[in-house]
Design a protein around this motif. Structure first.
Motif, PDB file in Angstrom:
ATOM      1  N   SER A   2       0.834  -1.183   0.000  1.00  0.00           N
ATOM      2  CA  SER A   2       0.000   0.000   0.000  1.00  0.00           C
ATOM      3  C   SER A   2       0.879   1.246   0.000  1.00  0.00           C
ATOM      4  O   SER A   2       1.823   1.344   0.776  1.00  0.00           O
ATOM      5  CB  SER A   2      -0.898   0.002   1.240  1.00  0.00           C
ATOM      6  OG  SER A   2      -1.664   1.177   1.273  1.00  0.00           O
ATOM      7  N   GLY A   4       1.163   5.303   0.553  1.00  0.00           N
ATOM      8  CA  GLY A   4       0.480   6.366   1.282  1.00  0.00           C
ATOM      9  C   GLY A   4       0.030   7.460   0.336  1.00  0.00           C
ATOM     10  O   GLY A   4       0.371   7.459  -0.846  1.00  0.00           O
ATOM     11  N   VAL A 132      -1.286   6.676   6.010  1.00  0.00           N
ATOM     12  CA  VAL A 132      -1.900   5.444   5.502  1.00  0.00           C
ATOM     13  C   VAL A 132      -3.012   4.934   6.416  1.00  0.00           C
ATOM     14  O   VAL A 132      -4.138   4.696   5.952  1.00  0.00           O
ATOM     15  CB  VAL A 132      -0.839   4.354   5.231  1.00  0.00           C
ATOM     16  CG1 VAL A 132      -1.491   3.020   4.892  1.00  0.00           C
ATOM     17  CG2 VAL A 132       0.095   4.791   4.105  1.00  0.00           C
ATOM     18  N   PRO A 133      -2.776   4.764   7.725  1.00  0.00           N
ATOM     19  CA  PRO A 133      -3.859   4.267   8.590  1.00  0.00           C
ATOM     20  C   PRO A 133      -5.070   5.210   8.631  1.00  0.00           C
ATOM     21  O   PRO A 133      -6.216   4.758   8.637  1.00  0.00           O
ATOM     22  CB  PRO A 133      -3.208   4.152   9.970  1.00  0.00           C
ATOM     23  CG  PRO A 133      -1.743   4.096   9.718  1.00  0.00           C
ATOM     24  CD  PRO A 133      -1.516   4.882   8.467  1.00  0.00           C
ATOM     25  N   ARG A 135      -5.995   7.377   6.204  1.00  0.00           N
ATOM     26  CA  ARG A 135      -6.668   7.287   4.905  1.00  0.00           C
ATOM     27  C   ARG A 135      -7.521   6.024   4.821  1.00  0.00           C
ATOM     28  O   ARG A 135      -8.678   6.057   4.379  1.00  0.00           O
ATOM     29  CB  ARG A 135      -5.635   7.280   3.778  1.00  0.00           C
ATOM     30  CG  ARG A 135      -6.294   7.175   2.402  1.00  0.00           C
ATOM     31  CD  ARG A 135      -5.465   6.525   1.338  1.00  0.00           C
ATOM     32  NE  ARG A 135      -4.893   5.257   1.737  1.00  0.00           N
ATOM     33  CZ  ARG A 135      -3.745   4.798   1.267  1.00  0.00           C
ATOM     34  NH1 ARG A 135      -3.033   5.512   0.423  1.00  0.00           N
ATOM     35  NH2 ARG A 135      -3.288   3.624   1.656  1.00  0.00           N
ATOM     36  N   ASP A 136      -6.965   4.896   5.289  1.00  0.00           N
ATOM     37  CA  ASP A 136      -7.701   3.635   5.226  1.00  0.00           C
ATOM     38  C   ASP A 136      -8.929   3.660   6.125  1.00  0.00           C
ATOM     39  O   ASP A 136      -9.993   3.151   5.755  1.00  0.00           O
ATOM     40  CB  ASP A 136      -6.778   2.469   5.589  1.00  0.00           C
ATOM     41  CG  ASP A 136      -5.675   2.260   4.546  1.00  0.00           C
ATOM     42  OD1 ASP A 136      -5.728   2.888   3.464  1.00  0.00           O
ATOM     43  OD2 ASP A 136      -4.756   1.469   4.828  1.00  0.00           O
ATOM     44  N   ALA A 137      -8.803   4.272   7.313  1.00  0.00           N
ATOM     45  CA  ALA A 137      -9.950   4.383   8.225  1.00  0.00           C
ATOM     46  C   ALA A 137     -11.043   5.256   7.605  1.00  0.00           C
ATOM     47  O   ALA A 137     -12.235   4.946   7.708  1.00  0.00           O
ATOM     48  CB  ALA A 137      -9.507   4.956   9.571  1.00  0.00           C
ATOM     49  N   ALA A 139     -11.578   5.698   4.396  1.00  0.00           N
ATOM     50  CA  ALA A 139     -12.176   4.927   3.303  1.00  0.00           C
ATOM     51  C   ALA A 139     -13.155   3.891   3.842  1.00  0.00           C
ATOM     52  O   ALA A 139     -14.253   3.715   3.291  1.00  0.00           O
ATOM     53  CB  ALA A 139     -11.092   4.253   2.468  1.00  0.00           C
ATOM     54  N   ARG A 140     -12.785   3.215   4.935  1.00  0.00           N
ATOM     55  CA  ARG A 140     -13.696   2.215   5.525  1.00  0.00           C
ATOM     56  C   ARG A 140     -14.984   2.860   6.040  1.00  0.00           C
ATOM     57  O   ARG A 140     -16.033   2.237   6.055  1.00  0.00           O
ATOM     58  CB  ARG A 140     -12.989   1.454   6.648  1.00  0.00           C
ATOM     59  CG  ARG A 140     -11.967   0.439   6.167  1.00  0.00           C
ATOM     60  CD  ARG A 140     -11.457  -0.459   7.297  1.00  0.00           C
ATOM     61  NE  ARG A 140     -10.785   0.287   8.349  1.00  0.00           N
ATOM     62  CZ  ARG A 140      -9.488   0.595   8.371  1.00  0.00           C
ATOM     63  NH1 ARG A 140      -8.709   0.216   7.370  1.00  0.00           N
ATOM     64  NH2 ARG A 140      -8.964   1.270   9.376  1.00  0.00           N
TER      65      ARG A 140
END
Length: 181
Positions: A2, A4, A132-133, A135-137, A139-140
């Motif tokens: 992944s 960032g 990254v964490p 952005r992923d949170a 998106a979820r």
């Protein structure tokens, strides 16, 4: 793997010295795990608007062509001259053929046009590992980026993050560099 969020930062210079503090700071950022400098270019524009490009890194010319010409490919400025430009165009066409939506001319940012004649710019392509964490949170949770920008030091006074004196000093540093002969 992944990657960032990636940001292109364009910094203007009237009389640059890209081999001193700027290179040292790029190296420090590279050693940090919070951000990664993917690529960095120095773009010199003479009084007639003619452009000269130099890689800002400790890579050899061959490594820069193979690995580090991402900024040039992104903005349509080949570090390897015409061959580099053609290689970037081929990669873009390949991505479009794979169904990736490439932005159109109306959405394009003409980075080279933003550099004033008789000046230079450092173009930094930076990956934000720290984000990254987050952005992923987002998106979820169904979220997405609408816009982003750096905020002027003068605007930070209104929300109490800096004093007027601090903002004037920071803004003065930026303006002095932009207007210095």
């Amino acid at each position: 793997m992944s990657i960032g969020p990636v940001q292109l930062i364009v910094l203007g210079f009237r009389h640059p010295d890209f081999h001193g503090e700027v290179i040292a700071e790029l190296e420090r950022l590279r050693q940090s795990d919070a951000v990664r400098v993917i690529d960095a270019l120095a773009v010199y524009k003479d009084a007639k608007g003619e452009v000269e490009v130099e890689h800002l890194s400790n890579l050899s010319t061959e490594e820069a062509i193979e690995l580090g010409s991402k900024v040039g490919a992104l903005i349509g400025l080949g570090i390897d001259g015409e061959e580099g430009l053609e290689a970037g165009a081929a990669l873009g066409a390949e991505a479009a053929a794979d169904g990736v939506q490439i932005f159109d001319d109306e959405q394009a940012w003409d980075v080279i046009a933003t550099i004033p004649d008789d000046s230079a710019a450092a173009l930094l392509l930076i990956e934000h590992h720290w984000a990254v964490p987050l952005r992923d949170a987002i998106a979820r949770a169904g979220g997405f980026r609408l816009a982003d920008a750096f905020v002027s030091p003068l605007d930070l006074v209104a929300i109490g993050l800096v004093t007027a004196q601090e903002a004037e000093m920071l803004d003065g540093l930026e303006r002095a560099s932009a207007t210095a002969p």
